[in-house]
Design a protein around this motif. Sequence first.
Motif, short mmCIF file in Angstrom:
data_model
loop_
_atom_site.label_atom_id
_atom_site.label_comp_id
_atom_site.label_asym_id
_atom_site.label_seq_id
_atom_site.Cartn_x
_atom_site.Cartn_y
_atom_site.Cartn_z
N ALA A 257 0.85 -1.19 0.00
CA ALA A 257 0.00 0.00 0.00
C ALA A 257 0.88 1.24 0.00
O ALA A 257 2.11 1.16 0.16
CB ALA A 257 -0.90 0.00 1.24
N ILE A 258 0.27 2.37 -0.20
CA ILE A 258 0.91 3.63 0.16
C ILE A 258 0.07 4.21 1.29
O ILE A 258 -1.16 4.18 1.25
CB ILE A 258 1.03 4.61 -1.03
N SER A 259 0.75 4.70 2.30
CA SER A 259 0.06 5.18 3.50
C SER A 259 0.34 6.66 3.72
O SER A 259 1.47 7.12 3.49
CB SER A 259 0.53 4.40 4.73
N VAL A 260 -0.67 7.37 4.17
CA VAL A 260 -0.46 8.75 4.60
C VAL A 260 0.50 8.69 5.78
O VAL A 260 0.26 7.99 6.76
CB VAL A 260 -1.78 9.42 4.98
N ALA A 261 1.62 9.42 5.69
CA ALA A 261 2.73 9.23 6.62
C ALA A 261 2.65 10.05 7.89
O ALA A 261 3.31 9.73 8.88
CB ALA A 261 4.05 9.53 5.90
N ASN A 262 1.84 11.10 7.88
CA ASN A 262 1.77 11.99 9.03
C ASN A 262 0.39 12.64 9.10
O ASN A 262 -0.29 12.79 8.08
CB ASN A 262 2.82 13.11 8.91
N PRO A 263 -0.04 13.06 10.29
CA PRO A 263 -1.27 13.84 10.37
C PRO A 263 -1.02 15.25 9.83
O PRO A 263 0.11 15.72 9.79
CB PRO A 263 -1.56 13.87 11.88
N GLY A 264 -2.08 15.91 9.37
CA GLY A 264 -1.93 17.31 8.97
C GLY A 264 -1.41 17.55 7.58
O GLY A 264 -1.21 18.70 7.18
N THR A 265 -1.17 16.52 6.78
CA THR A 265 -0.75 16.72 5.40
C THR A 265 -1.99 17.03 4.56
O THR A 265 -3.12 16.87 5.02
CB THR A 265 -0.07 15.46 4.83
N PRO A 266 -1.81 17.48 3.30
CA PRO A 266 -2.98 17.70 2.44
C PRO A 266 -3.87 16.46 2.33
O PRO A 266 -5.07 16.57 2.07
CB PRO A 266 -2.35 18.06 1.09
N LEU A 267 -3.29 15.27 2.56
CA LEU A 267 -4.05 14.03 2.46
C LEU A 267 -4.95 13.79 3.66
O LEU A 267 -5.62 12.76 3.72
CB LEU A 267 -3.10 12.86 2.26
N ALA A 268 -4.98 14.73 4.58
CA ALA A 268 -6.00 14.66 5.64
C ALA A 268 -7.38 14.86 5.04
O ALA A 268 -8.40 14.50 5.65
CB ALA A 268 -5.72 15.72 6.71
N ASP A 269 -7.43 15.39 3.83
CA ASP A 269 -8.68 15.60 3.11
C ASP A 269 -9.16 14.26 2.54
O ASP A 269 -8.49 13.64 1.70
CB ASP A 269 -8.44 16.60 1.98
#
Length: 507
Positions: A257-269
């Motif tokens: 998979a690819i995982s969102v690596a941290n909170p608060g990135t644009p991918l929090a959307d």
Amino acid sequence: MLVSKLPAGNGAVDTVKWNVYGEPDTLDPRNAVNYGNGQIVRNMCEGLFKMDEKFNVTGNLASSHEQVSPTELKLTIRDGVKFWDGKALTAEDVAYSLERSAAEDSVVSFGFIFVEDINVSGPMEVTVTFSRPDANFLSSLASIAGVIIEKDWAQKTGDKVGTPTGGLMCSGPYEFGSWRSGSGITIERNDAYWNTALQPQTKRIDFSFISDDTALAQALDAGEIDGAYELPPSTIAKLSKSKTGRVVFGPSTQSTAISVANPGTPLADAKLREAFHRALDRESIAKVIFSGAAEPNYTELTPATWPNAERELYQPAYDKWVKARSYDPEAAKKLVEESDYDGQTLVLAIMAGDQTASRVAQLVQQQAKAIGVKVEIQTMQALVFDQAGYDASKRKGIDLIYSSSFNTRQEPLEPLGYDLLPDQPYNYTNFDVPEVTKLLHDARSSFDAKERAELIVEAQEIYEPKNGLISLVSNNTATFLNNRLSGAITSFAYWSMPQMGYIGAAK
């Protein structure tokens, strides 16, 4: 056809040379959670329970157990077991090791979240009490979480446990020999091993750390290395034609998979994350990049993770996500437009030298560009990348991280707990949804398998839209073994077994 084990070896072997992908950062069992270090450790250090090549769990250092009540478990410790230094295994060693695994600085502490006390309750008996029932605990003792080391030795060795200078002190079929930093790790057969049903035919195993795909394929094909697990997909076509050995695919609980690596990135959307789900062509990734040794996967849980008896409960819920996340670039573009994304460059981290990760990352980059999202690929050295898997300080400045992960057994609560419960090492985005936590805890406390599955599926409906993991494929275990050898475990159960102990000369 997937094969769980090759025919038994038929004779003694002096040395087997085996590769693990990159040098381990530690051999301390409670933190040996990566492919290489976990594999090496399980040849030396045993659990209270053991697993076979079909993921079945039975007693081992625990000769028996009694579920006294839903919140009290008694373990009877096997008599006659000795550590490599000749000292007898005691209940004190067991209690100490379990307490180490349960400690906050242990990666496997998730397995002990309901544990209230671990007490020596008899000469060869340990009693575990729980704050609430834990149907998951017993089988977890066949994993790294249930590994036992010698108490006196560990206390004297201190923070050097599992290091090149400290080594290990366990009771398994192989002993720690040496760790030559940057070069290799050697383990040697324990000729006084207590379990007469498993007497290894190979005297010595030399583990190497090659992490370059081309170099590994060349070394295996030339016979310089006898075998390797988790073959990089880029090597499969070449090695499948090798006259030196053979490639075998086995059943597995792994995924990529690819995982969102941290909170608060644009991918929090959530809309931006869902755009990635729709933009990625999983069928092509499985077929082209993974050379057919993988299947598309659309949720956090892979189908191989589901217990066989409850598959009919998991399948309809999974099918829903297959449809909702089918490859559709136009739908992905619309989701990007509806999101708060404003053109920032997203950083995707991969391990240096991992050609498969590089090819996946390039495809992600291309398909993200097609829907209007900028992705930059950042390579990390192998050791730092491994540490980034569980150490947030190593993920600073990263938006996405490529990940290959696994279950030690067919148990959905294992990956869900590590990824979705608060304060767990693989919960990269600080995911904390009380309703999900409650459902997962209730499932873990249920000894009714059907009820457990229903609660997990209910939780899935809530966490999938909110989760930071963007699934790609479920993998098979790909093994290469030299023709001079046989007996290898070829299912992913090898990772929780003394897998080198089964290899011998081919007939």
